[in-house]
Motif scaffolding. Structure first.
Motif, PDB file in Angstrom:
ATOM      1  N   ASP A 181     -25.285  26.710  11.254  1.00 39.78           N
ATOM      2  CA  ASP A 181     -24.158  25.846  10.874  1.00 39.78           C
ATOM      3  C   ASP A 181     -23.099  26.723  10.220  1.00 39.78           C
ATOM      4  O   ASP A 181     -23.415  27.587   9.390  1.00 39.78           O
ATOM      5  CB  ASP A 181     -24.624  24.755   9.912  1.00 39.78           C
ATOM      6  N   ARG A 182     -21.835  26.496  10.615  1.00 41.46           N
ATOM      7  CA  ARG A 182     -20.734  27.354  10.161  1.00 41.46           C
ATOM      8  C   ARG A 182     -19.647  26.533   9.477  1.00 41.46           C
ATOM      9  O   ARG A 182     -19.411  25.393   9.841  1.00 41.46           O
ATOM     10  CB  ARG A 182     -20.089  28.073  11.347  1.00 41.46           C
ATOM     11  N   LEU A 240     -12.365  32.947   5.792  1.00 41.95           N
ATOM     12  CA  LEU A 240     -13.618  33.008   5.059  1.00 41.95           C
ATOM     13  C   LEU A 240     -14.657  32.228   5.848  1.00 41.95           C
ATOM     14  O   LEU A 240     -14.399  31.102   6.279  1.00 41.95           O
ATOM     15  CB  LEU A 240     -13.424  32.399   3.663  1.00 41.95           C
ATOM     16  N   ASN A 241     -15.828  32.828   6.059  1.00 39.63           N
ATOM     17  CA  ASN A 241     -16.891  32.231   6.874  1.00 39.63           C
ATOM     18  C   ASN A 241     -18.165  32.077   6.067  1.00 39.63           C
ATOM     19  O   ASN A 241     -18.588  33.025   5.398  1.00 39.63           O
ATOM     20  CB  ASN A 241     -17.237  33.156   8.046  1.00 39.63           C
ATOM     21  N   VAL A 242     -18.800  30.924   6.178  1.00 38.32           N
ATOM     22  CA  VAL A 242     -20.131  30.709   5.624  1.00 38.32           C
ATOM     23  C   VAL A 242     -21.015  30.237   6.771  1.00 38.32           C
ATOM     24  O   VAL A 242     -20.625  29.341   7.526  1.00 38.32           O
ATOM     25  CB  VAL A 242     -20.132  29.648   4.497  1.00 38.32           C
ATOM     26  N   MET A 243     -22.204  30.855   6.896  1.00 34.93           N
ATOM     27  CA  MET A 243     -23.141  30.481   7.947  1.00 34.93           C
ATOM     28  C   MET A 243     -24.537  30.340   7.349  1.00 34.93           C
ATOM     29  O   MET A 243     -24.955  31.194   6.559  1.00 34.93           O
ATOM     30  CB  MET A 243     -23.159  31.528   9.062  1.00 34.93           C
ATOM     31  N   THR A 244     -25.222  29.257   7.708  1.00 33.03           N
ATOM     32  CA  THR A 244     -26.600  29.055   7.268  1.00 33.03           C
ATOM     33  C   THR A 244     -27.475  28.720   8.467  1.00 33.03           C
ATOM     34  O   THR A 244     -27.065  27.992   9.368  1.00 33.03           O
ATOM     35  CB  THR A 244     -26.705  27.932   6.217  1.00 33.03           C
ATOM     36  N   ARG A 245     -28.680  29.286   8.443  1.00 34.76           N
ATOM     37  CA  ARG A 245     -29.646  29.050   9.514  1.00 34.76           C
ATOM     38  C   ARG A 245     -30.170  27.621   9.395  1.00 34.76           C
ATOM     39  O   ARG A 245     -30.735  27.238   8.378  1.00 34.76           O
ATOM     40  CB  ARG A 245     -30.800  30.054   9.399  1.00 34.76           C
ATOM     41  N   ARG A 246     -29.920  26.820  10.413  1.00 33.36           N
ATOM     42  CA  ARG A 246     -30.294  25.404  10.429  1.00 33.36           C
ATOM     43  C   ARG A 246     -31.802  25.240  10.202  1.00 33.36           C
ATOM     44  O   ARG A 246     -32.604  25.941  10.784  1.00 33.36           O
ATOM     45  CB  ARG A 246     -29.872  24.789  11.765  1.00 33.36           C
ATOM     46  N   GLY A 247     -32.163  24.315   9.323  1.00 40.83           N
ATOM     47  CA  GLY A 247     -33.563  24.068   9.013  1.00 40.83           C
ATOM     48  C   GLY A 247     -34.106  24.912   7.875  1.00 40.83           C
ATOM     49  O   GLY A 247     -35.147  24.604   7.321  1.00 40.83           O
ATOM     50  N   ARG A 248     -33.386  25.993   7.522  1.00 33.70           N
ATOM     51  CA  ARG A 248     -33.827  26.846   6.413  1.00 33.70           C
ATOM     52  C   ARG A 248     -32.922  26.697   5.187  1.00 33.70           C
ATOM     53  O   ARG A 248     -33.403  26.599   4.072  1.00 33.70           O
ATOM     54  CB  ARG A 248     -33.851  28.307   6.847  1.00 33.70           C
ATOM     55  N   TYR A 249     -31.598  26.761   5.436  1.00 36.14           N
ATOM     56  CA  TYR A 249     -30.612  26.650   4.360  1.00 36.14           C
ATOM     57  C   TYR A 249     -29.492  25.729   4.802  1.00 36.14           C
ATOM     58  O   TYR A 249     -29.309  25.457   5.985  1.00 36.14           O
ATOM     59  CB  TYR A 249     -30.046  28.030   3.988  1.00 36.14           C
ATOM     60  N   ARG A 250     -28.737  25.265   3.828  1.00 38.59           N
ATOM     61  CA  ARG A 250     -27.521  24.500   4.108  1.00 38.59           C
ATOM     62  C   ARG A 250     -26.459  24.923   3.101  1.00 38.59           C
ATOM     63  O   ARG A 250     -26.771  25.545   2.075  1.00 38.59           O
ATOM     64  CB  ARG A 250     -27.797  23.002   4.056  1.00 38.59           C
ATOM     65  N   HIS A 251     -25.224  24.587   3.418  1.00 40.31           N
ATOM     66  CA  HIS A 251     -24.122  25.010   2.556  1.00 40.31           C
ATOM     67  C   HIS A 251     -23.018  23.961   2.531  1.00 40.31           C
ATOM     68  O   HIS A 251     -22.959  23.082   3.395  1.00 40.31           O
ATOM     69  CB  HIS A 251     -23.550  26.358   3.034  1.00 40.31           C
ATOM     70  N   ALA A 252     -22.155  24.105   1.546  1.00 40.71           N
ATOM     71  CA  ALA A 252     -20.920  23.325   1.465  1.00 40.71           C
ATOM     72  C   ALA A 252     -19.844  24.269   0.927  1.00 40.71           C
ATOM     73  O   ALA A 252     -20.101  25.048   0.007  1.00 40.71           O
ATOM     74  CB  ALA A 252     -21.088  22.132   0.538  1.00 40.71           C
TER      75      ALA A 252
END
Length: 192
Positions: A58-59, A108-120
């Motif tokens: 998720d980006r 600026l980019n934020v990426m989290t591996r779905r199912g492991r982490y999430r971000h806002a």
């Protein structure tokens, strides 16, 4: 509290080789573009073209510098990022292309591996002296120089440097004029 200076960001080509990235942080530390659980970076977009493909990620991106960035999405929709727009979230599985408006951009980019982490990621305007309490692992990226303090200990946070806060840390941000700061919160994904 830890300040990560922009001079210490790791510079590398995009995954697809069509641009340059300043990598701020990855977890686990030192992970490459295919193995991170989460990643925060600044992308330099010099020409129009496709975004790198990041399956199961998720980006969220936000414009840091430049006149604007158009994102062409797979549903024939176009989103415009400007210096005042909210960050935009999308799936790394999507085929996305970008077009600069009147010259190069940085985002600026934020990426989290779905199912492991999430971000806002949110854009907040700080004026004079304001406090922020980190309820999760939190990163602050200012669009101009500011002063920050924890427990009365002041430090200079330069434009596009990153302030790293652990959960429950409280920081005071002091500025002589309104400054936009991107606030990024990262947490483990809740099991379903």
């Amino acid at each position: 509290m830890r300040i990560i200076r922009r001079d210490d960001y790791r510079r590398m080509p995009w995954k697809n080789g069509q641009g340059m990235t300043e990598e701020i942080l990855t977890f686990p530390a030192g992970s490459d573009a295919d193995r991170f659980d989460w990643r925060v970076s600044i992308a330099h977009v010099g020409t129009d073209g496709p975004f790198s493909f990041f399956p199961d990620v998720d980006r969220t991106i936000a414009l840091l510098e430049g006149n604007g960035l158009l994102l062409d999405l797979p549903d024939d929709r176009t989103v415009t990022l400007t210096g005042t727009s909210d960050p935009f979230s999308f799936s790394g599985d999507w085929s996305v292309a970008s077009r600069n408006l009147d010259g190069p951009t940085m985002d600026l980019n934020v990426m989290t591996r779905r199912g492991r982490y999430r971000h806002a990621m949110t854009r907040r305007t700080f004026q004079t002296s304001q406090s922020l309490q980190a309820v999760k692992y939190t990163l602050l990226v200012p669009t101009a120089d500011v002063h920050v303090a924890i427990d009365g200990c002041w430090s200079q946070l330069d434009r596009f440097n990153t302030l790293e806060l652990d959960c429950d840390e409280q920081v005071t941000v002091d500025t002589v004029r309104p400054v936009d700061i991107f606030v990024i919160a990262i947490s483990t994904a809740t099991p379903v």
